[in-house]
Design a protein around this motif. Structure first.
Motif, PDB file in Angstrom:
ATOM      1  N   ILE A  30       0.836  -1.194   0.000  1.00 58.36           N
ATOM      2  CA  ILE A  30       0.000   0.000   0.000  1.00 58.36           C
ATOM      3  C   ILE A  30       0.871   1.245   0.000  1.00 58.36           C
ATOM      4  O   ILE A  30       1.879   1.314   0.712  1.00 58.36           O
ATOM      5  CB  ILE A  30      -0.912   0.033   1.245  1.00 58.36           C
ATOM      6  CG1 ILE A  30      -1.975  -1.066   1.165  1.00 58.36           C
ATOM      7  CG2 ILE A  30      -1.596   1.390   1.407  1.00 58.36           C
ATOM      8  CD1 ILE A  30      -2.858  -1.119   2.395  1.00 58.36           C
ATOM      9  N   VAL A  31       0.479   2.231  -0.796  1.00 61.48           N
ATOM     10  CA  VAL A  31       1.105   3.547  -0.747  1.00 61.48           C
ATOM     11  C   VAL A  31       0.052   4.560  -0.310  1.00 61.48           C
ATOM     12  O   VAL A  31      -1.014   4.670  -0.919  1.00 61.48           O
ATOM     13  CB  VAL A  31       1.689   3.948  -2.116  1.00 61.48           C
ATOM     14  CG1 VAL A  31       2.010   5.445  -2.138  1.00 61.48           C
ATOM     15  CG2 VAL A  31       2.946   3.148  -2.421  1.00 61.48           C
ATOM     16  N   ILE A  32       0.356   5.278   0.774  1.00 67.11           N
ATOM     17  CA  ILE A  32      -0.501   6.357   1.266  1.00 67.11           C
ATOM     18  C   ILE A  32       0.117   7.674   0.803  1.00 67.11           C
ATOM     19  O   ILE A  32       1.305   7.919   1.031  1.00 67.11           O
ATOM     20  CB  ILE A  32      -0.601   6.345   2.802  1.00 67.11           C
ATOM     21  CG1 ILE A  32      -1.073   4.976   3.307  1.00 67.11           C
ATOM     22  CG2 ILE A  32      -1.530   7.441   3.296  1.00 67.11           C
ATOM     23  CD1 ILE A  32      -0.957   4.810   4.819  1.00 67.11           C
ATOM     24  N   ILE A  33      -0.678   8.504   0.163  1.00 63.12           N
ATOM     25  CA  ILE A  33      -0.195   9.807  -0.301  1.00 63.12           C
ATOM     26  C   ILE A  33      -0.910  10.892   0.488  1.00 63.12           C
ATOM     27  O   ILE A  33      -2.143  10.949   0.506  1.00 63.12           O
ATOM     28  CB  ILE A  33      -0.414   9.975  -1.809  1.00 63.12           C
ATOM     29  CG1 ILE A  33       0.412   8.923  -2.565  1.00 63.12           C
ATOM     30  CG2 ILE A  33      -0.038  11.385  -2.262  1.00 63.12           C
ATOM     31  CD1 ILE A  33       0.184   8.898  -4.043  1.00 63.12           C
ATOM     32  N   ILE A  34      -0.131  11.747   1.140  1.00 63.73           N
ATOM     33  CA  ILE A  34      -0.674  12.802   2.000  1.00 63.73           C
ATOM     34  C   ILE A  34       0.062  14.103   1.697  1.00 63.73           C
ATOM     35  O   ILE A  34       1.294  14.132   1.631  1.00 63.73           O
ATOM     36  CB  ILE A  34      -0.526  12.446   3.490  1.00 63.73           C
ATOM     37  CG1 ILE A  34      -1.296  11.155   3.807  1.00 63.73           C
ATOM     38  CG2 ILE A  34      -1.021  13.581   4.369  1.00 63.73           C
ATOM     39  CD1 ILE A  34      -1.379  10.824   5.267  1.00 63.73           C
ATOM     40  N   ALA A  35      -0.692  15.191   1.560  1.00 66.59           N
ATOM     41  CA  ALA A  35      -0.118  16.444   1.080  1.00 66.59           C
ATOM     42  C   ALA A  35       0.648  17.221   2.136  1.00 66.59           C
ATOM     43  O   ALA A  35       1.645  17.873   1.821  1.00 66.59           O
ATOM     44  CB  ALA A  35      -1.220  17.332   0.503  1.00 66.59           C
ATOM     45  N   MET A  36       0.189  17.181   3.395  1.00 65.01           N
ATOM     46  CA  MET A  36       0.758  18.044   4.423  1.00 65.01           C
ATOM     47  C   MET A  36       1.429  17.241   5.525  1.00 65.01           C
ATOM     48  O   MET A  36       0.941  16.182   5.929  1.00 65.01           O
ATOM     49  CB  MET A  36      -0.324  18.949   5.018  1.00 65.01           C
ATOM     50  CG  MET A  36      -0.953  19.907   4.020  1.00 65.01           C
ATOM     51  SD  MET A  36      -2.156  21.019   4.803  1.00 65.01           S
ATOM     52  CE  MET A  36      -1.042  22.047   5.795  1.00 65.01           C
ATOM     53  N   GLN A  37       2.521  17.778   6.042  1.00 66.69           N
ATOM     54  CA  GLN A  37       3.246  17.100   7.121  1.00 66.69           C
ATOM     55  C   GLN A  37       2.369  16.938   8.364  1.00 66.69           C
ATOM     56  O   GLN A  37       2.417  15.908   9.032  1.00 66.69           O
ATOM     57  CB  GLN A  37       4.506  17.887   7.462  1.00 66.69           C
ATOM     58  CG  GLN A  37       5.436  17.190   8.440  1.00 66.69           C
ATOM     59  CD  GLN A  37       6.706  17.965   8.680  1.00 66.69           C
ATOM     60  OE1 GLN A  37       6.690  19.193   8.763  1.00 66.69           O
ATOM     61  NE2 GLN A  37       7.826  17.264   8.768  1.00 66.69           N
ATOM     62  N   THR A  38       1.553  17.947   8.666  1.00 62.95           N
ATOM     63  CA  THR A  38       0.660  17.876   9.826  1.00 62.95           C
ATOM     64  C   THR A  38      -0.310  16.716   9.709  1.00 62.95           C
ATOM     65  O   THR A  38      -0.661  16.082  10.707  1.00 62.95           O
ATOM     66  CB  THR A  38      -0.135  19.194   9.971  1.00 62.95           C
ATOM     67  OG1 THR A  38       0.789  20.282  10.060  1.00 62.95           O
ATOM     68  CG2 THR A  38      -1.017  19.180  11.206  1.00 62.95           C
ATOM     69  N   GLU A  39      -0.745  16.424   8.487  1.00 66.19           N
ATOM     70  CA  GLU A  39      -1.649  15.300   8.259  1.00 66.19           C
ATOM     71  C   GLU A  39      -0.897  13.968   8.289  1.00 66.19           C
ATOM     72  O   GLU A  39      -1.441  12.947   8.712  1.00 66.19           O
ATOM     73  CB  GLU A  39      -2.339  15.452   6.903  1.00 66.19           C
ATOM     74  CG  GLU A  39      -3.186  16.708   6.750  1.00 66.19           C
ATOM     75  CD  GLU A  39      -3.561  16.989   5.307  1.00 66.19           C
ATOM     76  OE1 GLU A  39      -4.571  17.671   5.095  1.00 66.19           O
ATOM     77  OE2 GLU A  39      -2.843  16.554   4.392  1.00 66.19           O
ATOM     78  N   ALA A  40       0.350  14.000   7.848  1.00 68.80           N
ATOM     79  CA  ALA A  40       1.111  12.759   7.674  1.00 68.80           C
ATOM     80  C   ALA A  40       1.669  12.201   8.974  1.00 68.80           C
ATOM     81  O   ALA A  40       1.639  10.983   9.209  1.00 68.80           O
ATOM     82  CB  ALA A  40       2.252  12.989   6.687  1.00 68.80           C
ATOM     83  N   LEU A  41       2.211  13.058   9.846  1.00 72.01           N
ATOM     84  CA  LEU A  41       2.972  12.572  10.999  1.00 72.01           C
ATOM     85  C   LEU A  41       2.165  11.713  11.975  1.00 72.01           C
ATOM     86  O   LEU A  41       2.699  10.719  12.492  1.00 72.01           O
ATOM     87  CB  LEU A  41       3.643  13.740  11.723  1.00 72.01           C
ATOM     88  CG  LEU A  41       4.801  14.393  10.957  1.00 72.01           C
ATOM     89  CD1 LEU A  41       5.414  15.519  11.770  1.00 72.01           C
ATOM     90  CD2 LEU A  41       5.866  13.362  10.579  1.00 72.01           C
TER      91      LEU A  41
END
Length: 268
Positions: A30-41
């Motif tokens: 699976i690859v998760i793609i997230i635009a913002m660091q705040t959303e990703a961490l």
């Protein structure tokens, strides 16, 4: 010419057969793609992913890969990183399309998950903190008023159908409209209404375009940070709610991945 019975030069199966085989193969990558660091961490921390020290991407790009294993899954989270000049998150359709293409080419995922925050329309039933699974993605700021080019501009694409996931996790389903601006002009609003969208973001339709082009199923998980047709300025409301809504997004992504574990695309 190959000898009788030698399969070394046998042609690959037709695309339809390949697609059917992938639909019924257990999901493992699976690859998760997230635009913002705040959303990703928060997701990085929840799944105990670690940053890849030797980036698989071209030298000089700011894209970051986090990786790890969770149950039966190899999980990679790709964040487009910070703009090299301005130091802000590389949001928007261009960065998202580029990292999606690079991630598919490099990592060969069975499934893409685009997780992120979005604006929502209260007139369509959205509230702050609601989490949606996206059924359809389209653009609202690619206006090309020429027959057929107008449809190309809208770029309507369907996400992978996941009725079992939606039912099991009791998630709302909505259409998503994508553009490169946080605010909304009157023209944008008209296009979003024409798209019958409940949600508005800055990445989804671009990711859907690349995923369809390269034949990789994609699931979109969006949490509402701001009410577009409300009475608060969008930027102010977005920043005010970002941390709390990101926590809800994090939990939703965990539930989605737990559901996916051990299943094939056809079982979603």
């Amino acid at each position: 010419m190959a000898a009788l019975g030698d399969q070394s030069e046998a042609p690959p199966p037709p695309p339809d057969q390949q697609a059917m085989a992938s639909q019924n193969k257990p999901i493992s990558n699976i690859v998760i793609i997230i635009a913002m660091q705040t959303e990703a961490l928060p997701i990085v921390n929840r799944f105990q992913l670690t940053e890849e020290p030797n980036s698989p991407f071209p030298q000089g790009v700011p894209w970051v890969r986090y990786r790890g294993t969770y149950k039966n899954l190899n999980v990679s989270l790709i964040w487009p990183g910070k703009d090299p000049v301005l130091g802000v998150d590389s949001v928007g359709t261009i960065s998202s399309a580029l990292v999606t293409y690079a991630a598919i080419q490099t990592l060969q995922p069975d499934l893409i998950i685009n997780a992120g925050t979005a604006g929502g329309f209260k007139a369509k039933g959205a509230s702050i903190g609601d989490v949606f699974i996206v059924s359809d993605c389209a653009f609202h700021d690619r206006r090309i008023p020429i027959p057929v080019f107008d449809l190309y501009g809208v770029g309507l694409r369907k996400a992978v159908e996941a009725p079992n996931l939606v039912r099991e996790l009791n998630l709302k389903v909505a259409k998503l409209s994508t553009g490169d601006s946080l605010d909304m002009s009157q023209q944008d609003e008209s296009s979003i209404i024409a798209n019958d969208a409940t949600l508005k973001d800055m990445e989804g339709a671009a990711i859907a375009y690349v995923a369809e082009l390269l034949k990789v199923p994609a699931v979109f998980v969006k949490a509402v940070t701001d009410i577009i047709d409300g009475d608060k300025p969008t930027a102010e409301e977005f920043l005010q709610n970002l941390a709390a809504v990101t926590a809800k997004l994090d939990l939703a992504v965990e539930k989605v991945i737990n559901f996916i574990n051990g299943k094939c695309i056809a079982e979603l």
